[in-house]
Design a protein around this motif. Structure first.
Motif, mmCIF file in Angstrom:
data_model
loop_
_atom_site.group_PDB
_atom_site.id
_atom_site.type_symbol
_atom_site.label_atom_id
_atom_site.label_comp_id
_atom_site.label_asym_id
_atom_site.label_seq_id
_atom_site.Cartn_x
_atom_site.Cartn_y
_atom_site.Cartn_z
ATOM 1 N N ASN A 1 16.528 1.917 3.316
ATOM 2 C CA ASN A 1 16.459 2.249 4.499
ATOM 3 C C ASN A 1 16.706 3.741 4.694
ATOM 4 O OD1 ASN A 1 16.201 2.916 7.444
ATOM 5 N ND2 ASN A 1 18.756 2.005 7.631
ATOM 6 N N GLY A 2 15.276 4.669 5.281
ATOM 7 C CA GLY A 2 15.560 5.876 5.233
ATOM 8 C C GLY A 2 15.100 6.734 4.004
ATOM 9 N N SER A 3 14.527 5.965 3.245
ATOM 10 C CA SER A 3 14.078 6.448 2.008
ATOM 11 C C SER A 3 12.523 6.710 1.671
ATOM 12 C CB SER A 3 14.224 5.740 0.834
ATOM 13 O OG SER A 3 13.684 4.509 0.421
ATOM 14 N N VAL A 4 11.870 6.433 2.504
ATOM 15 C CA VAL A 4 10.278 6.280 2.627
ATOM 16 C C VAL A 4 10.010 7.748 2.861
ATOM 17 C CG1 VAL A 4 8.239 5.478 3.333
ATOM 18 C CG2 VAL A 4 10.136 4.079 3.407
ATOM 19 N N ARG A 5 9.179 8.553 1.901
ATOM 20 C CA ARG A 5 8.826 9.844 1.809
ATOM 21 C C ARG A 5 7.469 10.190 2.176
ATOM 22 N NH1 ARG A 5 11.879 11.898 -3.759
ATOM 23 N NH2 ARG A 5 13.907 10.576 -3.377
ATOM 24 N N VAL A 6 6.756 9.268 2.577
ATOM 25 C CA VAL A 6 5.146 9.544 2.961
ATOM 26 C C VAL A 6 5.013 8.886 4.341
ATOM 27 C CG1 VAL A 6 4.501 9.514 0.676
ATOM 28 C CG2 VAL A 6 4.442 7.208 1.671
ATOM 29 N N VAL A 7 3.927 9.226 5.007
ATOM 30 C CA VAL A 7 3.422 8.821 6.210
ATOM 31 C C VAL A 7 1.871 8.550 6.230
ATOM 32 C CG1 VAL A 7 5.269 9.964 7.638
ATOM 33 C CG2 VAL A 7 2.954 11.091 7.110
ATOM 34 N N PRO A 8 1.493 7.668 7.047
ATOM 35 C CA PRO A 8 -0.152 7.342 7.069
ATOM 36 C C PRO A 8 -0.939 8.647 7.228
ATOM 37 C CG PRO A 8 0.784 5.686 8.485
ATOM 38 C CD PRO A 8 2.142 6.976 8.122
ATOM 39 N N GLY A 9 -2.034 8.614 6.357
ATOM 40 C CA GLY A 9 -2.849 9.887 6.164
ATOM 41 C C GLY A 9 -2.425 10.825 5.065
ATOM 42 N N ASP A 10 -1.253 10.680 4.533
ATOM 43 C CA ASP A 10 -0.786 11.592 3.194
ATOM 44 C C ASP A 10 -1.674 10.972 2.022
ATOM 45 O OD1 ASP A 10 1.158 12.825 4.690
ATOM 46 O OD2 ASP A 10 2.867 11.706 3.713
ATOM 47 N N ARG A 11 -2.208 12.202 1.270
ATOM 48 C CA ARG A 11 -2.823 11.900 0.150
ATOM 49 C C ARG A 11 -1.566 11.955 -1.243
ATOM 50 N NH1 ARG A 11 -7.183 9.927 -1.590
ATOM 51 N NH2 ARG A 11 -7.276 11.275 -3.415
ATOM 52 N N VAL A 12 -1.652 10.736 -1.806
ATOM 53 C CA VAL A 12 -0.807 10.773 -3.037
ATOM 54 C C VAL A 12 -1.344 10.812 -4.320
ATOM 55 C CG1 VAL A 12 1.020 9.741 -1.348
ATOM 56 C CG2 VAL A 12 -0.736 8.284 -2.840
ATOM 57 N N ILE A 13 -0.649 10.972 -5.364
ATOM 58 C CA ILE A 13 -1.131 11.227 -6.526
ATOM 59 C C ILE A 13 -0.294 10.092 -7.607
ATOM 60 C CG2 ILE A 13 -2.041 13.401 -6.392
ATOM 61 C CD1 ILE A 13 0.377 14.286 -8.282
ATOM 62 N N GLU A 14 -0.927 9.637 -8.472
ATOM 63 C CA GLU A 14 -0.117 8.693 -9.484
ATOM 64 C C GLU A 14 1.266 9.421 -9.926
ATOM 65 O OE1 GLU A 14 -0.903 6.670 -13.820
ATOM 66 O OE2 GLU A 14 -2.498 6.781 -12.554
ATOM 67 N N GLY A 15 2.219 8.608 -9.689
ATOM 68 C CA GLY A 15 3.438 8.896 -10.197
ATOM 69 C C GLY A 15 4.415 9.749 -9.074
ATOM 70 N N GLN A 16 3.753 9.846 -8.195
ATOM 71 C CA GLN A 16 4.470 10.414 -6.923
ATOM 72 C C GLN A 16 5.546 9.329 -6.273
ATOM 73 O OE1 GLN A 16 2.055 12.595 -4.189
ATOM 74 N NE2 GLN A 16 3.304 12.299 -2.427
ATOM 75 N N VAL A 17 6.553 10.177 -5.977
ATOM 76 C CA VAL A 17 7.776 9.258 -5.537
ATOM 77 C C VAL A 17 7.480 8.610 -3.821
ATOM 78 C CG1 VAL A 17 10.203 9.038 -4.972
ATOM 79 C CG2 VAL A 17 9.394 10.203 -6.953
ATOM 80 N N LEU A 18 7.379 7.482 -3.611
ATOM 81 C CA LEU A 18 7.107 7.127 -2.342
ATOM 82 C C LEU A 18 8.167 6.482 -1.662
ATOM 83 C CD1 LEU A 18 4.062 4.314 -3.233
ATOM 84 C CD2 LEU A 18 3.758 6.863 -2.464
ATOM 85 N N GLY A 19 9.241 6.199 -2.467
ATOM 86 C CA GLY A 19 10.474 5.966 -1.515
ATOM 87 C C GLY A 19 11.558 5.322 -2.648
#
Length: 407
Positions: free
Chosen positions: A296-314
């Motif tokens: 809970n509270g750890s998600v680090r991205v929102v819809p529309g964000d571009r992410v790269i392989e290895g990036q922390v999501l949560g």
């Protein structure tokens, strides 16, 4: 998501897995012309590699006209080009992989909004063939017990399907990093992921067909928890970083659901909250990577964000339909949904297998009169053995109950 089923039933089910390749049962009379049961394959299998060979996973649907009542006794998978029987499903394993239609049948609202009740009977098939002997086509000979209709056993041949050799699994990176990652409920017929048939939007699918549940254990001792084994936060995996397995675009996420304080305690879970706090990433070509049960509270991205392989999501947590801290990971196609899209195979680019769980010992513990979930996890290190040398694999699914070092 379905729960992690590390209970007595799961360990007992391990004894069933060897039952898939047995001698055929006695011959029954062939189906008469105009038989009232037809066999179809809703989604053709895509070959997927693992250490033990090439995996073929799919379902049969058995559609009966009228009031025919039946139970499958044997399923023979045949290569029609050679007439060779390449796999036999029967006995206890068939009983566990047969999914009868619900009685009463699901309502129109349930079929639209989401239900595990089936409108048509299904049989799940997962078997392994030699990589050099993957058939081009499959056909199925199914023997049905028709005593419920007051008839003798009936043998049908049908469900001819082309193996999708023209398709390949999605190759992904690591959803976590480092040693100590236990892969569960994967690459085997008798798992809750593969057995879960979900109807949503009027279509029955197997969204979690190729999913894994990932649990962290100490890579030296094999221990999973320190202190009170009933508290989720005491598990070594709680709070571990979850990484994007590919470049892509976040298309959906949820945060704000509480983590269950104690293990095996989810209550009031709905279709909307089953994945807990989650992220779904569009990784291209109509495929979506799905990550569930974050803190809970750890998600680090929102819809529309571009992410790269290895990036922390949560961070790994115990939210939603989760029994203890873990990551549920799956890839689906055509729709960004945990339960409303068909599962699509993925393989991991590279990993080292460093150990495994002694399933026989697990069965012994599970049948102990003093068995509890807390006792299992507090003594989990007694089930773990590490290899003298790691076994490297590339573009492969991990086998069930193995421990990996993820790059």
């Amino acid at each position: 998501m379905e729960k992690i089923h590390l209970l007595l039933l799961v360990f007992a089910a391990l004894a069933i897995l060897a039952a898939g390749c047995t001698q055929p049962t006695e011959e029954h009379r062939p189906a008469p012309v105009g038989s009232q049961v037809t066999i179809t394959v809703p989604v053709p299998p895509v070959p997927v590699q693992s250490r033990d060979g090439t995996n073929l996973a799919y379902e049969l649907e058995l559609l009966a006209a009228g009031d025919e009542v039946f139970t499958p006794e044997t399923v023979e998978v045949i290569d029609p080009d050679t007439s060779k029987v390449i796999y036999i499903l029967d006995d206890a394993l068939l009983a566990s992989l047969y999914h009868p239609a619900a009685d009463p049948l699901p309502s129109a609202a349930e079929l639209q909004n989401g239900t595990g009740k089936l409108p048509v009977p299904r049989i799940s098939l997962w078997f392994v063939v030699d990589p050099d002997a993957v058939p081009d086509r499959l056909v199925h000979r199914v023997t049905l017990n028709m005593s419920g209709s007051g008839k003798p056993p009936l043998t049908l041949t049908g469900g001819q399907v082309a193996v999708r050799k023209d398709l390949s699994p999605v190759v992904v990176g690591s959803p976590m990093r480092g040693p100590g990652w236990l892969a569960l409920e994967t690459t085997a017929p008798n798992t809750h992921h593969f057995s879960a048939q979900i109807t949503m939007g009027g279509v029955t699918r197997v969204p979690q067909k190729y999913a894994q549940d990932w649990i962290y254990v100490d890579p030296v001792t094999g221990k999973a928890v320190e202190g009170d084994p009933g508290l989720a936060r005491n598990y070594y995996g709680f709070g571990k970083e979850i990484l994007s397995v590919a470049n892509g675009t976040v298309v959906d996420m949820l945060d704000g659901l509480p983590d269950h304080e104690r293990i095996y305690s989810p209550q009031g879970v709905t279709i909307a909250t089953a994945a807990g706090n989650y992220v779904i990433v569009d990784i291209g070509d109509g495929k979506y990577a799905c990550y569930a049960h974050m803190v809970n509270g750890s998600v680090r991205v929102v819809p529309g964000d571009r992410v790269i392989e290895g990036q922390v999501l949560g961070l790994m947590g115990n939210s939603g339909n989760s029994d203890l801290p873990h990551l549920h990971f799956q890839v689906v196609e055509e729709k960004a949904s945990f339960l409303g899209a068909e599962g699509y195979p993925h393989v991991y680019r590279a990993f080292d297998v460093t150990g495994e769980v002694n399933q026989t010992r697990g069965m012994e513990i599970a049948t102990d009169p003093d068995f509890t979930n807390e006792k299992l996890w507090s003594e989990f290190d007694t089930l773990v053995s590490f290899y003298p040398k790691p076994v490297h694999q590339q573009e492969s699914l991990p086998e069930n109950w193995v421990i990996l070092d993820l790059p």
